[in-house]
Design a protein around this motif. Sequence first.
Motif, short mmCIF file in Angstrom:
data_model
loop_
_atom_site.label_atom_id
_atom_site.label_comp_id
_atom_site.label_asym_id
_atom_site.label_seq_id
_atom_site.Cartn_x
_atom_site.Cartn_y
_atom_site.Cartn_z
N VAL A 370 0.60 -1.14 0.03
CA VAL A 370 0.03 -0.14 0.12
C VAL A 370 0.74 1.19 -0.01
N GLY A 371 0.31 2.31 -0.55
CA GLY A 371 0.85 3.59 -0.51
C GLY A 371 1.38 4.39 -1.71
N GLU A 372 1.90 3.50 -2.65
CA GLU A 372 2.46 3.79 -3.92
C GLU A 372 2.47 2.79 -4.67
N PRO A 373 2.85 3.03 -6.13
CA PRO A 373 2.82 2.01 -6.76
C PRO A 373 4.11 0.98 -6.67
N ILE A 374 3.75 -0.19 -6.83
CA ILE A 374 4.90 -1.27 -6.55
C ILE A 374 5.55 -1.41 -7.88
N VAL A 394 -1.59 -8.77 -2.55
CA VAL A 394 -2.79 -7.72 -2.91
C VAL A 394 -2.20 -6.37 -2.69
N ASP A 395 -2.23 -5.96 -4.17
CA ASP A 395 -1.68 -4.36 -4.26
C ASP A 395 -2.79 -3.55 -3.93
N THR A 396 -3.09 -2.98 -2.79
CA THR A 396 -4.17 -2.30 -2.30
C THR A 396 -4.06 -0.71 -2.79
N TRP A 397 -5.00 -0.42 -3.63
CA TRP A 397 -5.07 1.23 -3.86
C TRP A 397 -6.10 1.83 -3.13
N TRP A 398 -5.72 2.92 -2.50
CA TRP A 398 -6.70 3.78 -1.80
C TRP A 398 -6.10 5.02 -1.39
N GLN A 399 -6.90 5.67 -0.50
CA GLN A 399 -6.54 7.09 0.07
C GLN A 399 -6.89 7.46 1.34
N THR A 400 -6.51 8.33 2.32
CA THR A 400 -6.98 8.93 3.48
C THR A 400 -8.56 9.38 3.16
N GLU A 401 -8.69 9.84 2.15
CA GLU A 401 -10.16 10.21 1.87
C GLU A 401 -11.16 9.06 1.18
N GLY A 484 -7.28 12.48 -7.95
CA GLY A 484 -5.77 13.01 -7.98
C GLY A 484 -4.73 11.80 -8.54
N ASP A 485 -5.16 10.65 -9.04
CA ASP A 485 -4.46 9.93 -9.52
C ASP A 485 -4.73 9.41 -11.07
N GLY A 486 -3.89 9.13 -11.63
CA GLY A 486 -3.98 8.66 -13.15
C GLY A 486 -4.01 7.20 -13.12
N GLY A 499 0.09 7.09 -10.95
CA GLY A 499 0.77 7.96 -9.55
C GLY A 499 -0.29 9.26 -9.71
N ARG A 500 0.36 10.19 -9.02
CA ARG A 500 -0.41 11.51 -8.95
C ARG A 500 -0.48 12.35 -10.01
N VAL A 501 -1.50 13.11 -10.50
CA VAL A 501 -1.36 13.85 -11.70
C VAL A 501 -1.59 15.42 -11.20
N ILE A 505 3.47 15.02 -3.82
CA ILE A 505 4.62 14.24 -3.91
C ILE A 505 4.59 12.99 -3.04
N ASN A 506 4.89 11.74 -3.44
CA ASN A 506 4.68 10.54 -2.70
C ASN A 506 6.29 10.07 -2.44
N VAL A 507 6.53 10.41 -1.02
CA VAL A 507 7.81 9.96 -0.63
C VAL A 507 7.67 8.93 0.30
N HIS A 510 4.21 8.51 1.67
CA HIS A 510 3.99 9.59 2.53
C HIS A 510 3.58 10.75 1.52
N ARG A 511 2.41 11.42 1.66
CA ARG A 511 1.92 12.43 0.90
C ARG A 511 2.43 13.74 1.32
N PHE A 512 2.92 14.79 0.52
CA PHE A 512 3.24 15.81 0.78
C PHE A 512 2.90 16.91 -0.33
C1 6R9 Z 1 -3.64 4.69 1.66
C2 6R9 Z 1 -2.80 5.76 1.29
C3 6R9 Z 1 -2.98 8.12 -1.26
C4 6R9 Z 1 -2.13 8.12 -2.55
C5 6R9 Z 1 -3.23 7.84 -3.51
C6 6R9 Z 1 -2.07 7.20 -4.63
C7 6R9 Z 1 -0.82 6.33 -3.70
C8 6R9 Z 1 -1.76 4.34 -2.41
C9 6R9 Z 1 -1.36 3.14 -3.74
C10 6R9 Z 1 -0.97 4.04 -4.43
C11 6R9 Z 1 -0.43 2.89 -6.23
C12 6R9 Z 1 -1.26 1.66 -4.64
N1 6R9 Z 1 -1.43 5.03 -3.58
N2 6R9 Z 1 -1.86 3.20 -2.81
N3 6R9 Z 1 -0.55 3.97 -5.79
N4 6R9 Z 1 -0.60 1.50 -6.00
N5 6R9 Z 1 -1.25 0.33 -4.12
O1 6R9 Z 1 -1.62 5.41 1.01
O2 6R9 Z 1 -3.38 6.74 1.56
O3 6R9 Z 1 -1.41 8.34 2.27
O4 6R9 Z 1 -3.77 9.23 1.46
O5 6R9 Z 1 -2.23 8.25 -0.11
O6 6R9 Z 1 -1.14 7.13 -2.67
O7 6R9 Z 1 -1.34 8.22 -5.19
O8 6R9 Z 1 -3.69 8.85 -4.15
P1 6R9 Z 1 -2.81 8.40 1.29
#
Ligand code: 6R9
Length: 631
Positions: A370-374, A394-401, A484-486, A499-501, A505-507, A510-512
């Motif tokens: 989770v958190g960024e593209p693998i 399981v590559d889980t895509w989701w967001q705080t929102e 906010g993602d493509g 990734g984000r469009v 920035i995803n470091v 962690h989002r900044f």
């Molecule tokens: C849960 C979390 C959200 C942003 C999201 C996207 C990136 C999260 C991902 C992923 C590719 C995945 N992101 N999971 N990108 N593959 N499996 O990370 O929440 O901190 O709000 O970040 O992270 O860009 O829009 P949050």
Amino acid sequence: MDLRIKSFDEYKEKYEQSVKDPKGFWDEIAQKFTWQKPYDEVLDWNFTDPDVKWFINGKLNITENILDANLEKRGNKLALIWEPNDPRERFVRWTYRELYEKVNQFANALKNQGIQKGDVVAIYMPMIPELTVAVLACVRIGAIHSVVFAGFSAHALADRINDAKAKMVITADGQNRGHKQIPLKRVVNEAVQNCDSIETVIVYDRVGWSPEMKEGRDIWWHDAIEGMGSDCEPEQMDSEDILFILYTSGSTGKPKGVVHTIGGYMVYAAYSFQNVFQYEESDIYWCTADVGWITGHSYIIYGPLLSGATTMMFEGVPTYPDPGRFWQICDKHGVNQFYTAPTAIRALMAHGEDHVISYSLDSLKVLGTVGEPINEEAWRWYYIHVGKEKCPIVDTWWQTETGGIMISGLGEHTPQKPAHAGYPLPGIQPVLLDQDGNEITENGKEGLLCMKYPWPSILRTTYGDHERCKLTYFSTFKDHYFTGDGAKRDENGMYRIIGRVDDVINVSGHRFGTAEIEEAINSNDKVVESAVVGYPHEVKGQGIYAYVVCDNIPEDKESARGEIVETVVEEIGKIAKPEKIQFVSALPKTRSGKIMRRILRKIAEGEPDKLGDTSTLLDPDVVEEIVEGAL
Ligand code: 6R9
């Protein structure tokens, strides 16, 4: 409460049902939870205001679903295992009964300190079991928690406290992170100097220090719970009352407080947890995230505990005392589901296979990221060396929102493809739009990832500023939530997140926001202006590259860089340190004064030959200078 789908066919069937009849679909699931008073209606919504309400007029307390419900069925089952930073220290294991007692006792302590329903409590704590107690104790009495990651600076903490007008901070004297100890209470002392709303600070004694305690404001945790009973009546809450606020970065301005409400979040956290990880009754589940982020909220605390699972919490870092620590812990506790971030995998990969192949890792059944593209390389390393080629990833895509996992595999039931998150969970309706907002219906195409229908754990607002919520997520495209993602959908309909469009920035997951880092840099006296972009980083996914304009280009660049880094650390925290700082005499701007980030991004990415059209620039010479001095 078993909410699991058990085959790919069942997934397809459930998915179809969830789209045809979303209300009926979620009603069936929501009824399995404990409600003090049933809801009248499943859903009412529009994405224009936006206004989304789930399980309308239902009354409940989440902790009844976590504590009371499991007390009856699983009183002696382990709820929580805690592994300390130092492997020689004793680990902690609490049953559901023990968790019940500790949460209720602390809930009584919170009340005793004057916290009431609707008050906001900031939590700035290390990854210790008392963090879970603090979170659930707030919920028990109807207080709103706002967990702030304990790596944020005093400044960032104060901003978050002030935005939510928190009445209390719960913290610890210090925090153990690998070889280091970090003085949390000292940070809190500095922060609350500028926070008028704070009446009380509760301090857990984790490292045995004697921090400065302010008479009449600060109290030790052990003193606060002294004499408190281990039963506390759960406050009756409305389904749409606020459960928590969690601050996250966007492309503009300061971080915003994402608001999640009780009923919908509860249903979706449990549903997604059980399905994605295919948790079975006797499993031990471990998510390595920090509770300071949404992943820790939904998949260390709420999802697992609502499901009666045994959830593990780890205080330390993956490389202490050596880079085999994660795997040692998996073997030690017999972990069945393991959930981490690509950045951690890449960091461990860099230390070599030797640290992983000596562990059996027999117990593992499902791996998550989770958190960024693998990237594919990290995916394969994880699959081969950690999962021994027998565990689905399981590559889980989701967001705080989004509150919960939106696009992901479901254990072993769904097809997997490296670097692809896969299919949406039932109830989730993603679409790809082009720049003009037209839906791209064919497969094999790339677009902007949006949602066209609400799901139970969608954010309801941004705290104190509904307009900002509307602008950020619901105004780009009419009647859609914009992520906010493509993303790209392959021929089989599987999603790959690109990734984000936007300017996020995803470091290291962690989002900044670029604006937030620029603001921090600009607060340094010597700086006139700055522009920040992301660039590809081997371990962190993205690194922060800052272009900085000072009155004069500094002679001693190293010390000037050091100063700027120090400013960012003070304003935000160590996690937002710019990796590269380039001093430039000016930034490339359009005639209307807009910084051309596209150009700066290309330079940072090491592709100065792909700058594209620079004719609209006010001063094209600047670009040449920047390319020459690129780091
Ligand atoms: C849960 C979390 C959200 C942003 C999201 C996207 C990136 C999260 C991902 C992923 C590719 C995945 N992101 N999971 N990108 N593959 N499996 O990370 O929440 O901190 O709000 O970040 O992270 O860009 O829009 P949050």
